[in-house]
Motif scaffolding. Structure first.
Motif, PDB file in Angstrom:
ATOM      1  N   SER A 110      25.292 -11.058 -17.553  1.00 13.87           N
ATOM      2  CA  SER A 110      24.737 -10.521 -18.720  1.00 13.87           C
ATOM      3  C   SER A 110      25.700  -9.693 -19.412  1.00 13.87           C
ATOM      4  CB  SER A 110      23.345 -10.225 -18.731  1.00 13.87           C
ATOM      5  OG  SER A 110      23.039  -9.114 -18.060  1.00 13.87           O
ATOM      6  N   VAL A 111      26.478  -9.086 -19.091  1.00 12.70           N
ATOM      7  CA  VAL A 111      27.615  -7.898 -19.542  1.00 12.70           C
ATOM      8  C   VAL A 111      28.555  -8.398 -20.382  1.00 12.70           C
ATOM      9  CG1 VAL A 111      26.863  -6.263 -17.647  1.00 12.70           C
ATOM     10  CG2 VAL A 111      29.039  -7.568 -17.741  1.00 12.70           C
ATOM     11  N   ASP A 112      28.613  -7.562 -21.364  1.00 12.03           N
ATOM     12  CA  ASP A 112      30.001  -8.009 -22.203  1.00 12.03           C
ATOM     13  C   ASP A 112      31.313  -7.211 -21.710  1.00 12.03           C
ATOM     14  OD1 ASP A 112      31.754  -8.221 -24.344  1.00 12.03           O
ATOM     15  OD2 ASP A 112      30.525  -7.825 -25.963  1.00 12.03           O
ATOM     16  N   HIS A 113      32.101  -7.883 -21.174  1.00 16.60           N
ATOM     17  CA  HIS A 113      33.122  -7.248 -20.489  1.00 16.60           C
ATOM     18  C   HIS A 113      34.149  -6.211 -21.334  1.00 16.60           C
ATOM     19  CE1 HIS A 113      32.780 -10.120 -16.816  1.00 16.60           C
ATOM     20  NE2 HIS A 113      31.885  -9.178 -16.967  1.00 16.60           N
ATOM     21  N   SER A 114      34.094  -6.643 -22.514  1.00 15.67           N
ATOM     22  CA  SER A 114      34.865  -6.011 -23.616  1.00 15.67           C
ATOM     23  C   SER A 114      34.217  -4.693 -23.902  1.00 15.67           C
ATOM     24  CB  SER A 114      35.240  -6.966 -24.869  1.00 15.67           C
ATOM     25  OG  SER A 114      33.908  -7.306 -25.377  1.00 15.67           O
ATOM     26  N   LYS A 115      33.063  -4.519 -23.882  1.00 11.03           N
ATOM     27  CA  LYS A 115      32.201  -3.152 -24.327  1.00 11.03           C
ATOM     28  C   LYS A 115      31.955  -2.396 -23.157  1.00 11.03           C
ATOM     29  CE  LYS A 115      30.690  -5.447 -28.331  1.00 11.03           C
ATOM     30  NZ  LYS A 115      29.833  -5.882 -29.326  1.00 11.03           N
ATOM     31  N   ILE A 116      32.907  -1.738 -22.434  1.00 16.86           N
ATOM     32  CA  ILE A 116      32.726  -0.898 -21.407  1.00 16.86           C
ATOM     33  C   ILE A 116      33.245   0.429 -21.754  1.00 16.86           C
ATOM     34  CG2 ILE A 116      32.832  -0.202 -18.825  1.00 16.86           C
ATOM     35  CD1 ILE A 116      32.940  -3.444 -18.458  1.00 16.86           C
ATOM     36  N   GLU A 117      32.315   1.610 -21.641  1.00 16.55           N
ATOM     37  CA  GLU A 117      33.004   2.900 -22.186  1.00 16.55           C
ATOM     38  C   GLU A 117      32.718   3.793 -21.052  1.00 16.55           C
ATOM     39  OE1 GLU A 117      30.996   3.765 -25.795  1.00 16.55           O
ATOM     40  OE2 GLU A 117      32.024   2.260 -26.957  1.00 16.55           O
ATOM     41  N   ALA A 118      33.524   4.941 -20.803  1.00 16.45           N
ATOM     42  CA  ALA A 118      33.536   5.977 -19.943  1.00 16.45           C
ATOM     43  C   ALA A 118      33.741   7.171 -20.613  1.00 16.45           C
ATOM     44  CB  ALA A 118      34.568   5.667 -18.575  1.00 16.45           C
ATOM     45  N   ASP A 119      32.684   8.134 -19.841  1.00 15.12           N
ATOM     46  CA  ASP A 119      33.000   9.630 -20.488  1.00 15.12           C
ATOM     47  C   ASP A 119      32.763  10.459 -19.360  1.00 15.12           C
ATOM     48  OD1 ASP A 119      33.079  11.638 -22.430  1.00 15.12           O
ATOM     49  OD2 ASP A 119      30.858  11.941 -22.107  1.00 15.12           O
ATOM     50  N   TYR A 120      33.214  11.753 -19.381  1.00 13.07           N
ATOM     51  CA  TYR A 120      33.354  12.358 -18.052  1.00 13.07           C
ATOM     52  C   TYR A 120      32.773  13.908 -18.625  1.00 13.07           C
ATOM     53  CZ  TYR A 120      34.369  15.278 -13.933  1.00 13.07           C
ATOM     54  OH  TYR A 120      34.452  16.082 -12.795  1.00 13.07           O
ATOM     55  N   THR A 121      31.817  14.559 -18.582  1.00 16.89           N
ATOM     56  CA  THR A 121      31.594  15.490 -18.792  1.00 16.89           C
ATOM     57  C   THR A 121      30.621  16.297 -18.076  1.00 16.89           C
ATOM     58  OG1 THR A 121      31.244  14.629 -21.184  1.00 16.89           O
ATOM     59  CG2 THR A 121      30.175  16.793 -20.802  1.00 16.89           C
ATOM     60  N   ASP A 122      30.729  17.574 -17.622  1.00 14.80           N
ATOM     61  CA  ASP A 122      30.201  18.391 -16.731  1.00 14.80           C
ATOM     62  C   ASP A 122      29.869  17.906 -15.388  1.00 14.80           C
ATOM     63  OD1 ASP A 122      29.781  20.373 -19.052  1.00 14.80           O
ATOM     64  OD2 ASP A 122      27.949  19.669 -19.413  1.00 14.80           O
ATOM     65  N   GLY A 123      30.973  17.344 -14.820  1.00 14.37           N
ATOM     66  CA  GLY A 123      30.901  16.707 -13.721  1.00 14.37           C
ATOM     67  C   GLY A 123      30.112  15.410 -13.411  1.00 14.37           C
ATOM     68  N   ILE A 124      30.119  14.990 -14.435  1.00 11.43           N
ATOM     69  CA  ILE A 124      29.354  13.659 -14.353  1.00 11.43           C
ATOM     70  C   ILE A 124      29.932  12.640 -15.000  1.00 11.43           C
ATOM     71  CG2 ILE A 124      27.213  12.183 -14.918  1.00 11.43           C
ATOM     72  CD1 ILE A 124      26.555  14.431 -13.035  1.00 11.43           C
ATOM     73  N   LEU A 125      30.174  11.391 -14.337  1.00  8.08           N
ATOM     74  CA  LEU A 125      31.183  10.444 -15.071  1.00  8.08           C
ATOM     75  C   LEU A 125      30.029   9.345 -15.632  1.00  8.08           C
ATOM     76  CD1 LEU A 125      33.838   8.876 -15.745  1.00  8.08           C
ATOM     77  CD2 LEU A 125      33.518   7.763 -13.297  1.00  8.08           C
ATOM     78  N   LYS A 126      30.025   9.104 -16.647  1.00 12.03           N
ATOM     79  CA  LYS A 126      29.110   8.118 -17.321  1.00 12.03           C
ATOM     80  C   LYS A 126      29.854   7.008 -17.728  1.00 12.03           C
ATOM     81  CE  LYS A 126      26.110  11.860 -18.834  1.00 12.03           C
ATOM     82  NZ  LYS A 126      25.176  12.510 -19.921  1.00 12.03           N
TER      83      LYS A 126
END
Length: 145
Positions: A110-126
């Motif tokens: 069910s995921v959209d492979h073209s819409k994956i984003e990553a952010d790294y803040t305060d020791g947490i990779l989201k």
């Protein structure tokens, strides 16, 4: 009813000396470091529109991460480069150390492979993984006839 206490709270009721010896051995950094998990903890949540993947990875920089998608397998890896011109420290105990790790997650269809984003803040990779439109739950009221 009678409450019965076994071993007086000791792991080895025969000789409390053994408890002290084994506790000190297992909590010693020489052996204890080998038993500590070297893979970061992860939280995975979902809402109607996307999945959220969070990894606890303190002490790394965003340049240390490598995120790959191969078919439906999302792989997150990191390798911390050794810093030059820094005096080596002599640790008496060292429990967190992610010099390198790899975590893989199988994504649902069910995921959209073209819409994956990553952010790294305060020791947490989201990571935010969007769902495809047709996979999103559509709510509606159904009338009774």
């Amino acid at each position: 009813m009678t409450l019965v206490k076994f071993n007086n709270g000791l792991k080895n009721g025969a000789n409390p000396f053994f408890n002290d010896v084994f506790d000190s051995l297992l909590n010693d950094s020489f052996i204890g470091d080998k038993l500590v998990s070297r893979v970061p903890a992860v939280n995975i949540a979902e809402n109607d529109n996307e999945f959220h993947i969070e990894l606890a990875v303190p002490g790394l920089k965003k340049e240390d991460f490598k995120i790959n998608l191969d078919k439906n397998v999302l792989t997150i890896s990191a390798e911390k480069k050794a810093e030059e011109n820094v005096e080596p420290k002599k640790y008496s105990k060292r429990e967190y150390s992610y010099s390198s790790f790899v975590r893989s997650f199988t994504l649902p269809d069910s995921v959209d492979h073209s819409k994956i984003e990553a952010d790294y803040t305060d020791g947490i990779l989201k990571l935010t993984v969007a769902k495809r439109e047709e996979a999103k739950f559509q709510s509606r009221e159904i009338a009774v006839k």
